[in-house]
Motif scaffolding. Structure first.
Motif, PDB file in Angstrom:
ATOM      1  N   MET A 118       1.009   3.147   6.744  1.00 18.12           N
ATOM      2  CA  MET A 118      -0.066   3.403   5.786  1.00 18.12           C
ATOM      3  C   MET A 118       0.466   3.500   4.361  1.00 18.12           C
ATOM      4  O   MET A 118      -0.153   3.004   3.421  1.00 18.12           O
ATOM      5  CB  MET A 118      -0.796   4.697   6.148  1.00 18.12           C
ATOM      6  N   GLY A 119       1.637   4.112   4.185  1.00 20.07           N
ATOM      7  CA  GLY A 119       2.249   4.203   2.873  1.00 20.07           C
ATOM      8  C   GLY A 119       2.570   2.834   2.312  1.00 20.07           C
ATOM      9  O   GLY A 119       2.361   2.573   1.122  1.00 20.07           O
ATOM     10  N   ARG A 120       3.074   1.936   3.169  1.00 18.99           N
ATOM     11  CA  ARG A 120       3.392   0.583   2.721  1.00 18.99           C
ATOM     12  C   ARG A 120       2.132  -0.148   2.274  1.00 18.99           C
ATOM     13  O   ARG A 120       2.113  -0.805   1.225  1.00 18.99           O
ATOM     14  CB  ARG A 120       4.055  -0.209   3.844  1.00 18.99           C
ATOM     15  N   GLU A 121       1.064  -0.054   3.054  1.00 16.42           N
ATOM     16  CA  GLU A 121      -0.152  -0.784   2.725  1.00 16.42           C
ATOM     17  C   GLU A 121      -0.777  -0.261   1.430  1.00 16.42           C
ATOM     18  O   GLU A 121      -1.246  -1.043   0.600  1.00 16.42           O
ATOM     19  CB  GLU A 121      -1.165  -0.678   3.873  1.00 16.42           C
ATOM     20  N   ILE A 122      -0.785   1.052   1.259  1.00 21.40           N
ATOM     21  CA  ILE A 122      -1.400   1.635   0.065  1.00 21.40           C
ATOM     22  C   ILE A 122      -0.591   1.287  -1.181  1.00 21.40           C
ATOM     23  O   ILE A 122      -1.128   0.784  -2.176  1.00 21.40           O
ATOM     24  CB  ILE A 122      -1.531   3.165   0.202  1.00 21.40           C
ATOM     25  N   MET A 123       0.730   1.539  -1.150  1.00 19.75           N
ATOM     26  CA  MET A 123       1.547   1.310  -2.337  1.00 19.75           C
ATOM     27  C   MET A 123       1.786  -0.173  -2.587  1.00 19.75           C
ATOM     28  O   MET A 123       1.874  -0.605  -3.743  1.00 19.75           O
ATOM     29  CB  MET A 123       2.879   2.049  -2.212  1.00 19.75           C
ATOM     30  N   GLY A 124       1.892  -0.960  -1.523  1.00 16.91           N
ATOM     31  CA  GLY A 124       2.032  -2.402  -1.701  1.00 16.91           C
ATOM     32  C   GLY A 124       0.785  -3.001  -2.330  1.00 16.91           C
ATOM     33  O   GLY A 124       0.859  -3.814  -3.261  1.00 16.91           O
ATOM     34  N   GLY A 125      -0.380  -2.575  -1.833  1.00 17.79           N
ATOM     35  CA  GLY A 125      -1.632  -3.041  -2.419  1.00 17.79           C
ATOM     36  C   GLY A 125      -1.788  -2.565  -3.850  1.00 17.79           C
ATOM     37  O   GLY A 125      -2.285  -3.303  -4.716  1.00 17.79           O
ATOM     38  N   ALA A 126      -1.343  -1.333  -4.113  1.00 18.77           N
ATOM     39  CA  ALA A 126      -1.417  -0.789  -5.472  1.00 18.77           C
ATOM     40  C   ALA A 126      -0.528  -1.589  -6.426  1.00 18.77           C
ATOM     41  O   ALA A 126      -0.899  -1.840  -7.578  1.00 18.77           O
ATOM     42  CB  ALA A 126      -1.005   0.685  -5.470  1.00 18.77           C
ATOM     43  N   PHE A 127       0.648  -1.995  -5.942  1.00 17.40           N
ATOM     44  CA  PHE A 127       1.558  -2.801  -6.754  1.00 17.40           C
ATOM     45  C   PHE A 127       0.892  -4.111  -7.146  1.00 17.40           C
ATOM     46  O   PHE A 127       0.895  -4.515  -8.313  1.00 17.40           O
ATOM     47  CB  PHE A 127       2.851  -3.059  -5.975  1.00 17.40           C
ATOM     48  N   TRP A 128       0.312  -4.792  -6.156  1.00 18.65           N
ATOM     49  CA  TRP A 128      -0.353  -6.075  -6.417  1.00 18.65           C
ATOM     50  C   TRP A 128      -1.512  -5.885  -7.387  1.00 18.65           C
ATOM     51  O   TRP A 128      -1.670  -6.637  -8.349  1.00 18.65           O
ATOM     52  CB  TRP A 128      -0.851  -6.674  -5.110  1.00 18.65           C
ATOM     53  N   LEU A 129      -2.334  -4.877  -7.148  1.00 22.94           N
ATOM     54  CA  LEU A 129      -3.489  -4.627  -7.998  1.00 22.94           C
ATOM     55  C   LEU A 129      -3.070  -4.291  -9.423  1.00 22.94           C
ATOM     56  O   LEU A 129      -3.643  -4.800 -10.393  1.00 22.94           O
ATOM     57  CB  LEU A 129      -4.320  -3.483  -7.420  1.00 22.94           C
ATOM     58  N   PHE A 130      -2.055  -3.448  -9.542  1.00 20.37           N
ATOM     59  CA  PHE A 130      -1.629  -2.997 -10.862  1.00 20.37           C
ATOM     60  C   PHE A 130      -1.161  -4.163 -11.715  1.00 20.37           C
ATOM     61  O   PHE A 130      -1.573  -4.311 -12.876  1.00 20.37           O
ATOM     62  CB  PHE A 130      -0.521  -1.957 -10.729  1.00 20.37           C
TER      63      PHE A 130
END
Length: 480
Positions: A118-130
């Motif tokens: 879950m940490g990977r999906e949240i922070m990975g998605g946040a990286f892409w979005l940011f």
């Protein structure tokens, strides 16, 4: 982690990444040295320093001077210096963590080690979005520069479209940080020359360029601001954080360095350059112009120097566009092709995946840049929510994770490392200092996140209430 069984014979593991003494955990680097295909391990020490500086110095240097209006000179300077120091420390933590765990490519991979899938999906998605949103913001800044130079001869959406098209062509053709570092020398030089020309022009002028003729000049320069709404203070602090939240990109830059053990030298060079210019230029412009400072700051010396500044800065602004898009696209690309031969081979699948990854980022960034009428407030909101995690919160957790020298075991829960880490916090003075700074970074980052989100949301609400929110996909001149 790249599987050796899937690597072609032309790929060899560099001796530089075989052993890291205390850092060696038996993990393989995400990119290996190749004799064929794109050179994903070609960034030099100086090249990495340039990329680190450019990942930080984009929108930030154009927006920081105005934060002193809300914070006051002394609190604004203290906040900026503290954030510069903290972002340098967290950058060091990122490099140290990657040396110990070379299979980590992104902040999402690091979050997975600490917090599970879950940490990977949240922070990975946040990286892409940011970085997709930062790309959109760069497009807007590029359109401002063209509107300024052409006196708004075209619809703003047309300028945004031109920037997106150029980004697509250049971004799709450049796959490695090695090539990006070469472009970065020119881009960084252009940005710095333009900003310093405006700063020197501000110092040379007898009165602020935007001051009304025949009326008293009130620069409003104060040591400590008073009667300023908390939301404005929170938003200004979040803007300073946003100018230093390139920390998440340090994972990517480190992974493509030729000699990753020289990362600290690159970090100190890049961060030193950024922090010096942020502090000096912000102080110069605010102390001379005061409340007449503009955002972006290139307009603070009047229309003539505004055109000169934007004219010189255009290569740097354009580089910012496809560099931000590159970071988001590269994350998707590696995520899809990791552990396959296509990752570092010039296959059809490699090129199709890379092109689609870039097209998606550029299209989404274009729609967001033109379609969201409160884009600046949205960027501040994302900066407060995500930027603080990148710059302060997650690196703080990484430092605590590494203190425990945690080695995952079968059956361990995702948070077992916390128990192991706490046993080491008071072991010696070095651990005490590291744990203290890490905890402060997490707490301080959380405070800025909460307050920054509040300030950004309030600004969006007030904008709608006062009728200041423009229409979506507007042709209006955004350079005034």
């Amino acid at each position: 982690m790249v599987s050796e069984s899937k690597i072609s014979p032309s790929i060899v593991v560099s001796p530089q990444i075989s052993h890291y003494s205390e850092f060696d955990t038996g993990e393989h680097d995400v990119f290996v040295v190749t004799e064929e295909g794109p050179d994903f391990r070609g960034v030099s020490t100086l090249g990495a320093a340039v990329l680190i500086a450019k990942s930080q110095m984009g929108l930030g240097i154009l927006g920081i001077p105005q934060t002193f209006q809300s914070l006051g000179f002394v609190p604004g300077l203290i906040s900026l210096v503290a954030l510069c120091a903290l972002s340098t420390w967290t950058g060091f933590i990122v490099g140290k963590f990657r040396l110990r765990h070379p299979s980590v490519y992104s902040i999402g991979d690091a979050a997975e080690m600490m917090f599970g899938t879950m940490g990977r999906e949240i922070m990975g998605g946040a990286f892409w979005l940011f970085y997709t949103l930062c790309y959109g913001a760069s497009l807007l800044t590029f359109s401002i520069s063209l509107n300024t130079l052409s006196d708004h001869s075209r619809c703003t959406m047309a300028w945004i479209g031109i920037g997106a098209a150029i980004s697509l062509v250049l971004g799709s053709g450049i796959r490695t940080m090695k090539v990006m570092s070469w472009c970065g020398y020119v881009a960084l030089s252009c940005i710095m020359i333009s900003v310093w020309i405006v700063a020197i022009a501000c110092l040379a002028q007898k009165k602020p360029a935007d001051a009304a003729k025949g009326l008293p000049i009130d620069k409003g320069i104060v040591a400590v601001s008073s009667n300023v709404p908390f939301s404005s203070i929170a938003s200004a602090t979040a803007t300073q954080v946003l100018s230093l939240c390139g920390t998440a990109s340090f994972f990517t830059i480190h992974s493509e360095m030729r000699d990753q053990k020289k990362y600290v030298k690159s970090l100190l060079l890049g961060q030193g350059f950024v922090c010096f210019n942020y502090i000096v230029i912000s102080c110069f412009i605010y102390a001379k112009v005061g409340n007449y400072v503009t955002s972006p700051a290139l307009g603070s010396a009047g229309s003539l120097f505004k055109k000169i500044g934007y004219g010189i800065a255009i290569p740097g602004l354009l580089f910012s566009c496809f560099f931000q898009a590159h970071l988001a696209g590269k994350y998707s690309f590696v995520r899809i092709l990791r552990d396959t031969t296509h990752l570092q081979s010039n296959t059809v699948i490699h090129w199709v995946t890379w092109t689609i990854s870039m097209v998606v980022v550029i299209c989404v960034g274009f729609v967001v840049a033109g379609g969201i009428p409160f884009f600046n407030d949205l960027l501040a909101l994302i900066g407060a929510l995500i930027g603080t995690s990148f710059t302060l919160i997650i690196p703080g957790f990484l430092a605590l994770y590494d203190l425990g020298r945690y080695v995952p075991k079968e059956g361990d829960g995702s948070f077992q490392w916390i128990v192991q880490s706490k046993k080491k916090w008071g072991l010696n003075n070095r651990n005490i200092i590291t744990a203290s700074v890490a905890i402060f970074s997490i707490v301080f980052g959380s405070y800025i996140a909460v307050s920054g989100i509040y300030g950004s949301l309030k600004s969006i609400i007030d904008g709608y209430r006062n009728g200041l929110v423009p229409s979506a996909f507007s042709c209006a001149d955004n350079s005034t």
